[in-house]
Motif scaffolding. Structure first.
Motif, PDB file in Angstrom:
ATOM      1  N   ALA C 133      87.946  51.139  19.256  1.00 23.85           N
ATOM      2  CA  ALA C 133      86.664  51.406  18.497  1.00 23.85           C
ATOM      3  C   ALA C 133      87.096  51.381  17.297  1.00 23.85           C
ATOM      4  O   ALA C 133      86.674  50.969  16.004  1.00 23.85           O
ATOM      5  N   LEU C 134      88.190  52.532  16.834  1.00 24.72           N
ATOM      6  CA  LEU C 134      88.895  52.569  15.793  1.00 24.72           C
ATOM      7  C   LEU C 134      89.389  51.357  14.897  1.00 24.72           C
ATOM      8  O   LEU C 134      89.193  51.047  13.704  1.00 24.72           O
ATOM      9  N   ARG C 135      90.231  50.391  15.845  1.00 26.72           N
ATOM     10  CA  ARG C 135      90.641  49.270  15.129  1.00 26.72           C
ATOM     11  C   ARG C 135      89.793  48.319  14.840  1.00 26.72           C
ATOM     12  O   ARG C 135      89.782  47.721  13.834  1.00 26.72           O
ATOM     13  N   SER C 136      88.834  48.519  15.710  1.00 21.48           N
ATOM     14  CA  SER C 136      87.576  47.190  15.390  1.00 21.48           C
ATOM     15  C   SER C 136      86.810  47.823  14.065  1.00 21.48           C
ATOM     16  O   SER C 136      86.223  46.811  13.474  1.00 21.48           O
ATOM     17  N   SER C 137      87.062  48.818  13.641  1.00 24.44           N
ATOM     18  CA  SER C 137      86.026  49.312  12.347  1.00 24.44           C
ATOM     19  C   SER C 137      87.102  49.334  11.157  1.00 24.44           C
ATOM     20  O   SER C 137      86.424  49.643  10.094  1.00 24.44           O
ATOM     21  N   ILE C 138      88.274  48.777  11.198  1.00 27.89           N
ATOM     22  CA  ILE C 138      89.007  48.836  10.120  1.00 27.89           C
ATOM     23  C   ILE C 138      89.406  47.388   9.681  1.00 27.89           C
ATOM     24  O   ILE C 138      89.840  46.552  10.629  1.00 27.89           O
ATOM     25  N   GLU C 139      89.211  46.863   8.557  1.00 22.53           N
ATOM     26  CA  GLU C 139      89.456  45.353   8.284  1.00 22.53           C
ATOM     27  C   GLU C 139      91.010  45.199   7.916  1.00 22.53           C
ATOM     28  O   GLU C 139      91.510  44.052   8.131  1.00 22.53           O
ATOM     29  N   VAL C 140      91.329  45.980   6.809  1.00 26.78           N
ATOM     30  CA  VAL C 140      92.777  45.849   6.029  1.00 26.78           C
ATOM     31  C   VAL C 140      93.818  45.859   7.285  1.00 26.78           C
ATOM     32  O   VAL C 140      93.712  47.143   8.146  1.00 26.78           O
ATOM     33  N   GLU C 141      94.792  44.946   7.377  1.00 23.13           N
ATOM     34  CA  GLU C 141      95.679  45.136   8.396  1.00 23.13           C
ATOM     35  C   GLU C 141      96.535  46.059   8.340  1.00 23.13           C
ATOM     36  O   GLU C 141      96.849  46.807   9.419  1.00 23.13           O
ATOM     37  N   GLU C 142      96.931  46.462   7.459  1.00 24.44           N
ATOM     38  CA  GLU C 142      98.218  47.543   7.185  1.00 24.44           C
ATOM     39  C   GLU C 142      97.471  49.109   7.394  1.00 24.44           C
ATOM     40  O   GLU C 142      98.101  49.676   8.295  1.00 24.44           O
ATOM     41  N   LYS C 143      96.128  49.054   6.879  1.00 29.29           N
ATOM     42  CA  LYS C 143      95.614  50.370   7.327  1.00 29.29           C
ATOM     43  C   LYS C 143      95.369  50.595   8.805  1.00 29.29           C
ATOM     44  O   LYS C 143      95.406  51.587   9.298  1.00 29.29           O
ATOM     45  N   ARG C 144      94.814  49.530   9.262  1.00 25.77           N
ATOM     46  CA  ARG C 144      94.280  49.264  10.534  1.00 25.77           C
ATOM     47  C   ARG C 144      95.707  49.636  11.662  1.00 25.77           C
ATOM     48  O   ARG C 144      95.577  50.720  12.319  1.00 25.77           O
ATOM     49  N   ALA C 145      97.048  49.157  11.214  1.00 26.75           N
ATOM     50  CA  ALA C 145      97.955  49.605  12.060  1.00 26.75           C
ATOM     51  C   ALA C 145      98.307  50.912  11.814  1.00 26.75           C
ATOM     52  O   ALA C 145      98.609  51.699  12.920  1.00 26.75           O
ATOM     53  N   SER C 146      98.327  51.420  10.543  1.00 24.18           N
ATOM     54  CA  SER C 146      98.929  52.802  10.438  1.00 24.18           C
ATOM     55  C   SER C 146      97.801  53.745  11.020  1.00 24.18           C
ATOM     56  O   SER C 146      98.360  54.794  11.525  1.00 24.18           O
TER      57      SER C 146
END
Lengths: 226, 44, 229
Positions: C133-146
């Protein structure tokens, strides 16, 4: 990188948050109303029944959990919305910001919990505490654990798109061990067990707080910096 | 048929083995497809 | 290729042996399994359910380690590996939950009764769910990863608490895990051989799936990079 955190700056951030809270009273008003409405619903649902010890201990922590979720969610979101994140980046180290926010959440949650418990004691007659020492320690340790975990999750949530809705979802698995042990120890406070027998539970709660705070301190850099 | 009725365990066995063969075959074919894709992209 | 053939034949043999070998009260030859009192044929689940749960935990740990690696190096490849491991872990977690629930229906009489084991797998499912759920709510790749790496580290750290807390609250009906509290493995040699080969086979299948998906995601990522240029 120098990671020594400055207690004075942390205090400054805390005071800044506290003042802006006093001015807008966003969290306080919302929280008080939230607690009152949930308690009212419970009272209507319970009606004339006397809930058992297990149920009343559980309900108390359900109220605390969800009001904390609605109150803490804005810790970092408000900074993003007001566009003050960059300023905070410039004036303070990440760890300082974290401890300032943690302190603010701690105080807010303490006030809220005292309010909730007092209201709960007045409104639900079957909720009779037999050993006050266990109960007070549980509330104290539960509050600090809750605020430590919810601060770091609030920081994560502030960077995502769906800010409010995701918060309880992310927090629940993290808070579940704490909630389980806290409900158990509230139950033993209602049953009137000696404090020596509940020592193990308190150790778990302290360990939880220490572990979560230490990890949040180490990881906050990655969350805070873009 | 009567043998299978009395030993329903063997029905379970047959179904499980068929499922496993399906998964195994699917993985094998995926492996081949990805290998082809990798070669194609690396050539470009 | 040799490994794949060995894996294919090996797991087929495990399935046949695990399901078809007769259970007798006094196993005399190597091709007979002992009867587990109270469980009978239901005991055969150990060859399939336990390896699934094992893979689920392994996948969680892999995802955690790659998450930490990502935070240290900021290499997007580690994030790809971390998500892949988490996705497969979620799949195996669901499989373990479902097989466990069906078994529990026939042994304990209900699909779900909050046995400590069920509680802990439920928490694992919740963590995986929250992670995605957290991953799907963040669009920017680096931000999502960290951010997802940070979340999985915090979630991973709360798991040990359950080991201390759950036994204080309820006692378990679950049969002993692989190793019982005395630290001994108590299985008949035939069972042990089948069980361990099943464990290896499942882990190998997991590794294979993991490998395939990582290779595919890498290609996809390369393609995206090319299109952007």
């Amino acid at each position: 990188m120098n990671k020594i955190f400055n207690i004075n700056s942390a205090l400054t951030i805390f005071i800044k948050d506290f003042r802006s809270e006093l001015r807008t009273r966003y969290a306080l008003n919302a929280l008080i109303m939230f607690v009152i409405t949930t308690l009212a619903i419970i009272l209507f649902a319970v009606a004339n029944e006397t809930p058992s010890i297990e149920i009343s201990a559980g309900i108390l922590w359900i109220v605390i959990f969800f009001s904390a979720m609605s109150g803490m969610a804005r810790t970092f979101v408000s900074e993003e919305e007001r566009g003050t994140v960059m300023t905070l980046h410039l004036i303070a180290k990440p760890s300082t910001v974290f401890f300032g926010k943690l302190l603010f959440n701690l105080i807010l949650l303490f006030l809220m919990n005292i309010f909730t418990v007092v209201l709960y004691l007045i409104l639900i007659p079957s909720f009779i505490i037999k050993s006050y020492d266990i109960f007070l320690l549980t509330i104290f340790l539960g509050t600090i654990g809750l605020s430590a975990a919810s601060t770091i999750i609030a920081a994560i949530i502030a960077k995502s798109n769906t800010k409010g809705t995701l918060y309880p979802v992310l927090s629940f698995p993290i808070l579940l061990p704490l909630l389980m042990i806290v409900i158990k120890s509230t139950k033993s406070a209602l049953e009137g067990i000696e404090i020596a027998k509940a020592m193990g539970d308190f150790q778990v709660m302290i360990a939880y707080f220490v572990v979560i705070t230490a990890v949040s301190y180490l990881l906050f850099d990655y969350v805070w910096k873009d | 048929m009567e043998f299978l009725n009395q030993n329903s365990l063997y029905i379970v066995l047959i179904i499980t083995v068929i499922c496993w063969f399906g998964i195994f075959g699917y993985l094998l074919s995926l492996d081949k497809k990805i290998k082809k894709l990798e070669e194609k992209i690396n050539k470009e | 290729m040799v490994f794949k053939i060995i894996l294919g034949i090996g797991l087929t043999l495990v399935i046949i042996a695990g399901i078809a070998l007769p259970m007798v009260s006094n196993p005399s030859s190597f091709f007979e399994l002992p009867v587990v009192p109270g469980l009978e044929d239901k005991a055969r689940i150990i060859f399939f359910h336990v390896p699934t749960a094992w893979v689920c935990v392994i996948a969680f740990i892999t995802s955690l380690i790659y998450g930490i690696q990502y935070l240290r190096t900021k290499e997007i490849l580690y994030d790809i590996k971390s998500v892949t491991a988490a996705g497969l872990g979620f799949l195996f977690c669901i499989l373990a939950t479902v097989t466990g629930a069906i078994w529990s229906k026939f042994t304990w009489g209900a699909f779900w009764n909050w046995d400590p084991r069920q509680t802990s797998i439920f928490v694992l499912l919740l963590i995986y769910g929250a992670y995605f759920a957290l991953r799907s709510s963040i669009e920017v790749e680096e931000k999502r990863a960290s951010l997802s790496a940070v979340y999985s580290i915090i979630a991973g750290l709360t798991v040990p608490f359950f080991i201390f807390i759950i036994p204080r609250i309820v006692s378990s009906l679950h049969p002993d895990p692989i190793i019982n509290p005395q630290g001994k493995i108590h299985m008949n040699p035939t069972m042990l051989v089948i069980f361990l080969s099943s464990l290896t086979g499942f882990t190998a299948v997991y590794y294979w799936m993991f490998n395939l998906r990582v290779r595919f995601s890498k290609l996809l990522y390369q393609q995206q990079m090319k299109e952007q240029e």
